[in-house]
Design an enzyme around this catalytic site. Structure first.
Site, mmCIF file in Angstrom:
data_model
loop_
_atom_site.group_PDB
_atom_site.id
_atom_site.type_symbol
_atom_site.label_atom_id
_atom_site.label_comp_id
_atom_site.label_asym_id
_atom_site.label_seq_id
_atom_site.Cartn_x
_atom_site.Cartn_y
_atom_site.Cartn_z
ATOM 1 N N SER A 144 -5.465 -1.178 -3.190
ATOM 2 C CA SER A 144 -4.724 -2.430 -3.041
ATOM 3 C C SER A 144 -4.364 -2.604 -1.580
ATOM 4 O O SER A 144 -4.094 -1.616 -0.883
ATOM 5 C CB SER A 144 -3.447 -2.400 -3.885
ATOM 6 O OG SER A 144 -2.606 -3.510 -3.571
ATOM 7 N N TYR A 157 4.152 1.000 -6.987
ATOM 8 C CA TYR A 157 2.746 0.599 -6.976
ATOM 9 C C TYR A 157 2.142 0.819 -5.596
ATOM 10 O O TYR A 157 1.073 1.425 -5.449
ATOM 11 C CB TYR A 157 2.630 -0.868 -7.384
ATOM 12 C CG TYR A 157 1.217 -1.401 -7.436
ATOM 13 C CD1 TYR A 157 0.396 -1.128 -8.529
ATOM 14 C CD2 TYR A 157 0.706 -2.194 -6.412
ATOM 15 C CE1 TYR A 157 -0.900 -1.628 -8.597
ATOM 16 C CE2 TYR A 157 -0.580 -2.693 -6.459
ATOM 17 C CZ TYR A 157 -1.382 -2.405 -7.559
ATOM 18 O OH TYR A 157 -2.669 -2.899 -7.609
#
Length: 261
Positions: A144, A157
């Site tokens: 990500s 995350y």
């Protein structure tokens, strides 16, 4: 469409039941790979395999939880016995838990790392140790862009994706002598169920594209969300022979949202 270095190879794809993982699995199957589709959601991964087989492609379902080390070892053994030696691995399985740091529970943190970081470690370790004697293989972890830029409400995350990104680069360094390439594809905001779950209303996409100064978040310079196919195209390139001299690279696919950082 054939892409050199993919046709006829066994490709293990985690998180294959939905979103980016499903699209990656389909893209590889369409290019001639024998896809071993892995996901803890058994029904979803079996639906994908049925769809691929109906289209004349080769695929098999292997329901498994990537956060379970023993289950991962058993799953990879089964794939190598029943499908063939894994030559391509794409780590896509991911979990998102959001919220202010003070309200994140121990379970939120542990569960996020169990899938996003430990899962990548377990599957990559199991596959790389089998690739090494064969002196061939390509591994891609879908990370990500949050791994490189702090995000409000996304600490677990972002941290887990940063861990997976650096692990994959270290993997690439250690296994380069075995001719195994290890790379990362880091998406930005992509039109998936995970992304839509973050939206407050039907204008969620435009809000993401515009950015939010209060949250120190830039918008997307290209003015659109990524589609899962945009991420899959990057993965296909990196596992193909066209990328034969690329390893330990982090390819951002975020429309410029992190300004190339």
């Amino acid at each position: 469409m054939e892409v050199a270095g993919i046709t006829g190879k066994v490709a293990l794809v985690t998180g294959a039941a939905q979103g980016i993982g499903r699209t990656v699995a389909a893209a590889l199957a369409e290019r001639g790979a024998l896809v071993a589709a892995v996901d803890q959601h058994a029904e979803g991964v079996r639906d994908l395999v049925a769809e691929l087989r109906a289209g004349g492609h080769q695929a098999a379902a292997f329901p498994a939880d990537v956060s379970d080390s023993a289950a991962v070892e058993a799953m990879v053994d089964q794939i190598e016995r029943e499908v063939g030696p894994v030559e391509i691995l794409v780590n896509v399985a991911g979990l998102l838990r959001t919220g202010p740091i003070e309200s994140l529970s121990d379970e939120d943190w542990a569960a996020t790392f169990a899938v996003n970081a430990s899962g990548v470690f377990y599957v990559s370790r199991a596959v790389a140790r089998r690739m090494a004697p064969r002196r061939s293989g390509s591994i891609v972890t879908v990370g990500s862009n949050a791994a490189g830029v702090p995000r409000m409400q996304m600490s677990a995350y972002a941290a887990s994706k940063a861990a997976a990104t650096m692990f994959t680069k270290c993997l690439g360094l250690e296994y380069a002598r075995h001719n195994i390439r290890c790379n990362v594809v880091s998406p930005g905001s992509t039109d998936t169920a995970m992304q839509r779950a973050l939206w407050a209303d039907d204008d969620g996409a435009q809000a993401v594209i515009a950015g939010n100064l209060e949250e120190y978040r830039l918008g997307i310079p290209l003015g659109r969300l990524a589609l899962p196919s945009d991420i899959a195209d990057a993965v296909v390139f990196l596992v193909s022979d066209r990328a034969r001299h690329i390893t330990m690279h982090d390819l951002r696919v975020d429309g410029g949202a992190t300004l190339g950082m």
